[in-house]
Design an enzyme around this catalytic site. Structure first.
Site, PDB file in Angstrom:
ATOM      1  N   SER A 718      21.818  -5.976   2.313  1.00 22.14           N
ATOM      2  CA  SER A 718      20.495  -5.632   1.782  1.00 22.14           C
ATOM      3  C   SER A 718      19.404  -5.605   2.844  1.00 22.14           C
ATOM      4  O   SER A 718      18.297  -5.150   2.568  1.00 22.14           O
ATOM      5  CB  SER A 718      20.107  -6.615   0.672  1.00 22.14           C
ATOM      6  OG  SER A 718      19.997  -7.922   1.177  1.00 22.14           O
ATOM      7  N   LYS A 761      14.562 -11.867  -5.819  1.00 19.78           N
ATOM      8  CA  LYS A 761      13.817 -11.393  -4.650  1.00 19.78           C
ATOM      9  C   LYS A 761      12.352 -11.150  -4.983  1.00 19.78           C
ATOM     10  O   LYS A 761      11.451 -11.423  -4.171  1.00 19.78           O
ATOM     11  CB  LYS A 761      14.469 -10.119  -4.119  1.00 19.78           C
ATOM     12  CG  LYS A 761      15.870 -10.350  -3.537  1.00 19.78           C
ATOM     13  CD  LYS A 761      16.525  -9.047  -3.101  1.00 19.78           C
ATOM     14  CE  LYS A 761      17.911  -9.306  -2.517  1.00 19.78           C
ATOM     15  NZ  LYS A 761      18.591  -8.058  -2.102  1.00 19.78           N
TER      16      LYS A 761
END
Length: 811
Positions: A718, A761
């Site tokens: 990511s 996140k």
């Protein structure tokens, strides 16, 4: 070959006397009746230069001692006959070993000149002889004749009293006699009568030494000690050793005798008690059987279970209550009766009430609440529906475990919990077979027995911490049967050995991560992910749940201490950095305890907690906003990462140096993350003209990528887009906005693909002061699935190509 009687009892046995000479041979002949004059006469007897040798095994003949021996060797028998007829003296020497035919080298160098008093042949060919030791002799040389007889050149050895106080010597002699009498009494022998017949210092010492049950080497050492006073000390030492041994031997015999007596006593008492109880009609085994039957009649079990119980009860009837198997069989039946077979609590099917209880106990976690409410609604329509098997996955401190109690309270069910963390033995789940010593049911059956109901809310805590062990089976494999709705209606416990219905049990498993759970086990559960709480949710949880509980636990009245939203925001942002509220709970408890100290000291405090109190209790702030207020910088980009404890922001730093176009990476990066950096660099080089980067700059510059906190391992795809922006910023010298964060996987063609952990996140970005988030367009569905409350203050930018990130991140 010579067999020697080493026990002093042989001196007093009438059978031996008769064998040697009939009734006219007195017992006194076995005990040396020597006066002091007799001793001196023996000591003054001349010693021939050569003497025939009689090897003596397992004993030593001391001077002045009468010793009966048994002789089997032909050579030795002939020697005894000749010496007895001619009154010839012989040398009696002990063997160093137990050989049948010893060599001269196997004999000691010091022996005793002796006279043969009597010889008699016994049935079987064994010859019995009685020897009288005269004086010690030292062997100068051994010789073996052709006949096999051993002769020796000897010299007499003088013995003396030694330099010793008469008082001390006499006292030692009394001690010698007293201890030997004690030894004889321990063997049930007339010690005092025997010792009264022995006169003379030399004879007494030698007699005791000769008849003590010690090693031949020890007796030989006494013979070779020619000073009486020293020999006396040596024999006293031997007596102490024998007495110590006899003491230990007597203790062992007494303990053994007492144990046997106790067992016999208990056996007879039990038999008498049983007879009395049978006479009165109150046998304990009958009482046990009657109680078991009464309890069995009240059970709601099936006919199959009843048949098994009756069969096992019949086995118990045939066992004695004193048998070890009786308690094993009784305990098994007792466990069967304690289990709640077909016993269920009534569910509260009021959907509105269930929702209210869940809302009162927990703030947020709407997905779990909705699933419970759905189950209750369906259960109200279909009464015999199987219970759902849920798996709550999320960071620590988000209320997964405590939710089980709320669900049980809302449904009106019993609540049980087992901790699976560190579990490594399959038998903990399935139990042990009852034939093993100390066998017991598995923890599933034990928990149901404790709950007293077959439909409790059952929490399987930390299911991701189970540790498979090849030696004791795999507990996760055993859980497959427990958590499979198609199988758990007939769960088989090894101890119970009967199928038990778990289909009505509501299992709720908790885990921090799915990565360590078997895929087959995940497939059997309905996974519900719990994300962390946002700031507003934490404030509400603290005000409505944590603070009231802490005030009650720490002795404050309700409402006597107030935490304003501003103070709570400071505590949350500057002293805790977590997805859950566990650290927040610890911080609030510390502040309340600090206030309790001040109140107990007589200080008057305001109801509202002040900022100074927070700093006094918790110290300086631990966490600061890592982004807000900082200036844009070249080569530094903010990324978003997912961890097992929630989301985190991740800084990616890059710098250029003169070189040959090499890429270096540091920060404890994993293989996948390194591959992402390589992809970003190769895409950058392939499209250098597009990004207005000169080819010479790429060829003559090395680029270094670093991710801070090098002690923490990092991996995953990511951060690909983040690394690309960091490299681009370093080569173009364009600054990156500090309030922008990004996440996304990249490809070699320049595409940005979706990643997971979006909600965690986003929460991490909000905690860090981020205002704009860049992510793949395919993650739009994840954003739409998140409650709008989590998205306040954030702007999302969706991209599909890496080039689209430039205007968003750099302006």
């Amino acid at each position: 070959m010579i067999n020697v009687n080493t026990f002093s009892e042989s001196l007093l046995m009438e059978d031996t006397v008769n064998a040697l000479g009939g009734d006219n041979m007195e017992m006194a002949e076995y005990v040396p009746m020597l006066s002091t004059e007799d001793e001196e006469m023996l000591m003054s007897e001349d010693v021939p230069e050569m003497l025939p040798v009689l090897p003596l095994r397992n004993n030593v003949l001391m001077p002045g001692v009468v010793l009966p021996i048994a002789v089997n060797r032909t050579v030795s028998q002939r020697l005894l006959k000749e010496a007895s007829k001619s009154s010839r003296r012989i040398a009696v020497v002990a063997q160093r070993n137990n050989d049948e035919d010893p060599e001269p080298s196997e004999l000691y160098d010091v022996g005793t000149m002796a006279r043969v008093l009597r010889v008699a042949t016994m049935p079987g060919g064994t010859m019995m002889g009685i020897l009288l030791g005269i004086r010690p002799v030292k062997v100068m040389e051994y010789k073996r004749e052709e006949s096999g007889r051993i002769t020796a050149s000897v010299v007499g050895v003088a013995e003396e009293l030694g330099k010793v106080s008469p008082t001390v010597f006499n006292q030692n002699m009394k001690t010698l006699r007293r201890k030997y009498i004690e030894i004889l009494k321990s063997r049930n022998m007339p010690g005092e009568e025997l010792m009264r017949t022995i006169n003379g210092v030399r004879t007494t010492i030698n007699f005791v030494a000769n008849h003590l049950d010690v090693e031949v080497a020890q007796k030989q050492a006494a013979l070779e000690q020619f000073v009486y006073a020293e020999r006396l000390k040596l024999v006293l030492k031997y007596e102490d050793e024998v007495l110590d041994y006899l003491k230990i031997d007597n203790e062992i015999q007494n303990r053994t005798r007492n144990s046997i007596d106790k067992q016999q006593r208990e056996y007879f008492l039990n038999q008498q008690m049983r007879a009395i109880q049978e006479e009165l009609g109150a046998s304990p085994s009958e009482e046990d059987l009657k109680e078991l039957c009464e309890r069995a009649d009240a059970k709601k079990w099936s006919q199959e279970v009843r048949d098994v119980f009756d069969k096992e009860l019949t086995k118990l009837r045939h066992l004695s209550s004193q048998s070890p198997d009786y308690s094993v069989q009784y305990n098994y039946l007792d466990v069967m009766l304690d289990l709640p077979w077909n016993e269920y609590t009534d569910d509260n099917l009021d959907v509105v009430n269930v929702r209210k209880v869940l809302d009162d106990d927990h703030f947020g976690i709407e997905k779990v609440k909705d699933r419970i409410v759905e189950h209750v609604a369906v259960l109200s329509l279909k009464k015999d529906m199987k219970a759902p098997i849920l798996c709550l996955v999320g960071p620590p401190g988000t209320g997964k475990t405590s939710l089980g109690k709320s669900v049980a309270s809302a449904l009106g069910r019993k609540y049980v919990r087992i901790a699976l963390g560190g579990l490594h033995d399959e038998a903990e789940i399935r139990g042990h077979r009852k034939t093993y010593v100390g066998a017991m049911p598995g923890r599933i059956i034990q928990s149901l027995k404790k709950a007293g109901s077959s439909n409790p809310v059952f929490i399987l805590d930390e299911v991701d911490k189970v540790q498979p062990n090849g030696f004791n089976g795999d507990p996760t494999s055993a859980l497959l049967e427990v958590l499979d709705p198609e199988q758990n209606a007939a769960f088989h416990d090894n101890y119970l050995d009967i199928d038990y219905d778990l289909s009505k049990v509501m299992f709720i498993a908790t885990a921090n991560s799915l990565s360590t759970i078997q895929p087959a086990l995940i497939d059997r559960m309905e996974v519900i992910e719990l994300s962390g709480y946002i700031l507003e949710e934490k404030i509400e949880i603290a005000r409505n749940h944590l603070i009231p509980r802490l005030l009650k636990e720490l002795g404050f009245r309700k409402g006597s201490v107030e935490f304003t939203p501003e103070i709570l925001e400071v505590i949350i942002n500057e002293y805790t950095r977590e997805s859950g509220v566990r650290q927040l709970d610890h911080a609030l408890a510390k502040i309340v305890r600090s206030r309790a100290v001040k109140v107990a000291s007589g200080n008057k405090l305001k109801r509202a907690v002040q900022l100074t109190e927070v700093q006094e209790a918790l110290g300086l702030p631990i966490h600061r906003s890592e982004v807000s207020g900082k200036e844009p910088r070249v080569g530094v980009v903010t990324g978003l990462a997912w961890t097992s404890v929630g989301g985190e922001i991740l800084f990616v730093e890059s710098s250029l140096s003169k070189g040959k176009g090499q890429l270096t990476m540091t920060g404890n990066l994993g293989d996948v993350m390194k591959e992402s950096a390589t992809l970003a660099f190769e895409y950058l080089k392939a499209n250098a003209d597009k990004f207005k980067i000169q080819a010479k700059q790429l060829e003559n510059s090395n680029i270094h990528i670093h991710v801070p906190e090098g002690a923490t391992p990092k991996d995953g795809p990511s951060a690909g887009i983040t690394m690309f922006v960091a490299m681009l910023s370093a080569f173009t010298h364009r600054k990156v906005k500090p309030t922008v964060a990004m996440t996304g996987e990249i490809t070699l063609r320049g595409s940005v693909t979706p990643v997971g952990g979006i909600k965690e996140k986003i929460l991490a970005a909000k905690r860090a002061g981020i205002t704009d988030i860049i992510l793949s367009g395919e993650n739009r569905r994840d954003i739409e699935d998140i409650s709008p409350d989590y998205l306040k203050g954030l702007t999302f930018h969706y991209i599909s190509e890496m080039s689209e990130v430039i205007p968003l991140a750099m302006g």
